[in-house]
Design a protein around this motif. Structure first.
Motif, PDB file in Angstrom:
ATOM      1  N   LEU A 259       0.733  -1.261  -0.035  1.00  0.00           N
ATOM      2  CA  LEU A 259       0.203   0.113   0.034  1.00  0.00           C
ATOM      3  C   LEU A 259       0.903   1.231  -0.244  1.00  0.00           C
ATOM      4  CD1 LEU A 259      -2.659  -0.973   2.616  1.00  0.00           C
ATOM      5  CD2 LEU A 259      -3.127  -0.710   0.043  1.00  0.00           C
ATOM      6  N   ALA A 268      -1.305   5.105   1.035  1.00  0.00           N
ATOM      7  CA  ALA A 268      -1.929   3.775   1.102  1.00  0.00           C
ATOM      8  C   ALA A 268      -3.602   3.949   0.876  1.00  0.00           C
ATOM      9  CB  ALA A 268      -1.804   3.478   2.611  1.00  0.00           C
ATOM     10  N   ALA A 269      -4.062   5.019   1.475  1.00  0.00           N
ATOM     11  CA  ALA A 269      -5.603   5.175   1.086  1.00  0.00           C
ATOM     12  C   ALA A 269      -5.814   5.285  -0.250  1.00  0.00           C
ATOM     13  CB  ALA A 269      -5.916   6.540   1.747  1.00  0.00           C
ATOM     14  N   LEU A 272      -5.717   1.791  -1.569  1.00  0.00           N
ATOM     15  CA  LEU A 272      -6.447   0.344  -1.091  1.00  0.00           C
ATOM     16  C   LEU A 272      -7.288  -0.185  -1.946  1.00  0.00           C
ATOM     17  CD1 LEU A 272      -7.034  -0.691   1.656  1.00  0.00           C
ATOM     18  CD2 LEU A 272      -8.752   0.792   1.722  1.00  0.00           C
ATOM     19  N   ILE A 303      -9.037   3.639   6.549  1.00  0.00           N
ATOM     20  CA  ILE A 303      -8.386   2.463   5.980  1.00  0.00           C
ATOM     21  C   ILE A 303      -8.776   1.319   6.812  1.00  0.00           C
ATOM     22  CG2 ILE A 303      -6.275   1.252   5.400  1.00  0.00           C
ATOM     23  CD1 ILE A 303      -4.791   4.174   4.729  1.00  0.00           C
ATOM     24  N   LEU A 307     -10.935  -2.185   5.775  1.00  0.00           N
ATOM     25  CA  LEU A 307     -10.639  -3.451   6.142  1.00  0.00           C
ATOM     26  C   LEU A 307     -11.231  -4.370   6.845  1.00  0.00           C
ATOM     27  CD1 LEU A 307      -6.591  -2.695   5.862  1.00  0.00           C
ATOM     28  CD2 LEU A 307      -8.105  -3.655   3.907  1.00  0.00           C
TER      29      LEU A 307
END
Length: 320
Positions: A259, A268-269, A272, A303, A307
């Motif tokens: 990520l 990372a966002a 994702l 995030i 998940l």
């Protein structure tokens, strides 16, 4: 339905998308968060088509997208606090849940027959151009089959909805990559869904916020316990991959996909949902994905929220 059109995000493509929306058709379009599946929020037929295309539960309300605060005032009641929040964060990845105006004229399917409405002003230039060309409010949940991984590219939309919607307006990859933050302003301010605006930024304006939301009777999207799910099973907070698992990393370490090698939550966002899809493809039927721990601060909250919901259907296993 005929083959789904792919439209370039140029004046001609935007005009064609607005024409389809005016005929109560469905058009997927980019926002700064994810691609939304747009339909005229005033039309029962258009909104019913959204629920049908996504196979979305009818009790799950939709977000109404408008081009600016003045347009939002036609559908929701803004007090001084709501005005201040809108002035601080719009346009941008923040949805406000506000009292519905009696004369709003929205389809009751949009609000799931509640007396509140979820509304936002997107910042993406293509979304802004489409809203202004169409000239009305667009109900626009994420442009994917309900409960599956959200789309951040036009190809993701076509992967899940081709043949079920009229068109997708291709504006490239979405910059934020997770859905909007949802803030309830029906009483004391409450965070209903973490997202593109961090809790810290909201609390700097409003003070401490309670977490709220009811998966049995949601008053905003993103509250269902099972959501954003790949087909493969998911293991969170995993220090290493077990044999046969596809490894989705964060920061340093060996991984099939990462990520953000530099442990940057913004990166990372943005990655994702695309990388969840890629990991799902790599895992194959009956496969497994292990995901490294993500810090629970800033965009990390959004995030981790996605998940946890992605893992929920298969009996979440926590490592650590």
């Amino acid at each position: 339905m005929n083959k789904t059109e792919t439209l370039d995000a140029l004046p001609e493509g935007i005009a064609r998308a607005a024409q389809i929306l005016g005929a109560q058709g469905l058009v997927a379009f980019p926002t700064e968060t994810v691609y939304g599946l747009g339909g005229d929020a005033r039309s029962d037929l258009a909104v019913a088509r959204i629920f049908d295309a996504k196979a979305r539960p009818r009790f799950n309300p939709l977000i109404v997208h408008v081009p600016d605060l003045n347009a939002a005032r036609a559908f929701a009641l803004f007090d001084a606090q709501a005005e201040a929040v809108a002035a601080a964060f719009w346009p941008g990845p923040l949805t406000l849940v506000l009292p519905l105006r009696v004369d709003a004229g929205l389809s009751p399917l949009v609000t799931a027959d509640l007396d509140s409405v979820a509304i936002r002003v997107p910042a993406h230039p293509v979304a802004q151009a489409l809203l202004r060309a169409f000239g009305g409010p667009l109900a626009a949940p994420s442009a994917n089959p309900s409960g599956r991984v959200s789309p951040t590219r036009a190809a993701h939309v076509l992967e899940g909805l081709t043949g079920r919607i009229a068109a997708v307006l291709d504006g490239g990859a979405c910059a934020v990559g997770v859905e909007s933050t949802i803030l309830g302003l029906l009483g004391a301010p409450a965070l209903l869904r973490p997202g593109g605006v961090s809790l810290e930024r909201l609390e700097a304006l409003l003070g401490p916020l309670a977490m709220s939301g009811n998966p049995e009777r949601p008053n905003a999207p993103g509250q269902l316990e099972s959501h954003y799910a790949p087909a493969a099973s998911v293991r969170l907070n995993a220090e290493t991959a077990n044999p046969g698992e596809v490894r989705l990393g964060f920061g340093a370490g060996v991984a099939d996909l990462n990520l953000s090698p530099s442990a940057d939550l913004i990166e990372a966002a943005a990655n994702l949902f695309h990388m969840l899809r890629e990991a799902d493809h790599l895992a194959g039927q009956g496969g497994r994905i292990s995901i490294a721990a993500i810090p629970e601060n800033g965009l990390g909250r959004a995030i981790n929220d996605r998940l946890r919901r992605a893992a929920a259907p298969r009996g979440l296993i926590h490592a650590g």
